[in-house]
Design an enzyme around this catalytic site. Structure first.
Site, PDB file in Angstrom:
ATOM      1  CB  ILE A  45      -7.504   6.431  13.420  1.00  0.00           C
ATOM      2  CG1 ILE A  45      -7.196   4.905  13.868  1.00  0.00           C
ATOM      3  CG2 ILE A  45      -7.003   7.156  14.862  1.00  0.00           C
ATOM      4  CD1 ILE A  45      -5.674   4.288  14.323  1.00  0.00           C
ATOM      5  CB  CYS A  46      -7.978  10.685  10.255  1.00  0.00           C
ATOM      6  SG  CYS A  46      -6.246  10.442  10.306  1.00  0.00           S
ATOM      7  CD  GLU A  47     -15.123   8.386   9.096  1.00  0.00           C
ATOM      8  OE1 GLU A  47     -16.363   7.756   9.323  1.00  0.00           O
ATOM      9  OE2 GLU A  47     -14.574   8.291   7.905  1.00  0.00           O
TER      10      GLU A  47
END
Length: 154
Positions: A45-47
């Site tokens: 998700i962060c990526e």
């Protein structure tokens, strides 16, 4: 408790992925800032969230905005990830004292030991003009919120 719209953004100095100190107050009068807290480097998700910003970075730059991404991961992990992903903005480490910047902004998750998924939009004079977050580190921010937030800088 998170800092609120209308307040001065808490100042900080932390290293970026290259070990260069970044001080928020040094950007005052020069650029607005979008401060993007994210929980974990090398997570899906962060990526996805940071790649969306990377792919649309010219929009932020056209508005005179400096994007600063920040998590509690160590500098070496930030460096490897930023290089692999080709992020064109600083990826800051809030590693030591662990989570101090996230705590100052009221977005540190004590149970997990990471920053929550939260964004603060800071005007050139250092005032927070908008902020948004998700209820869970497993939930991505809606990218459209950046458009709404950047409009508040004008």
């Amino acid at each position: 408790m998170a800092v609120e719209i209308g307040q001065q953004a808490p100042d900080f100095t932390v290293p970026d992925q290259d070990g260069t100190p970044v001080t928020l107050s040094e950007l005052r009068g020069e650029k607005a800032v979008v401060l993007v807290f994210y929980p974990f480097t090398f997570s899906g998700i962060c990526e996805s969230e940071l790649c969306s910003i990377r792919d649309d970075l010219s929009r932020f730059e056209a508005d005179g905005v400096q994007v600063l991404a920040i998590s509690c991961n160590a500098k070496h992990a930030q460096k490897k990830w930023a290089d692999e992903m080709g992020y064109g903005f600083p990826v800051l480490t809030d590693f030591w004292p662990h989570g101090a910047v996230a705590q100052a902004y009221g977005v540190f998750n004590d149970q997990v030991g990471c920053a929550m998924r939260a964004t603060f939009v800071i005007s050139k004079d250092g005032t927070i003009v908008d902020s948004f977050a998700t209820d869970s580190i497993g939930t991505a921010r809606e990218y459209e919120r950046y458009t709404e937030a950047l409009a508040k800088l004008g």
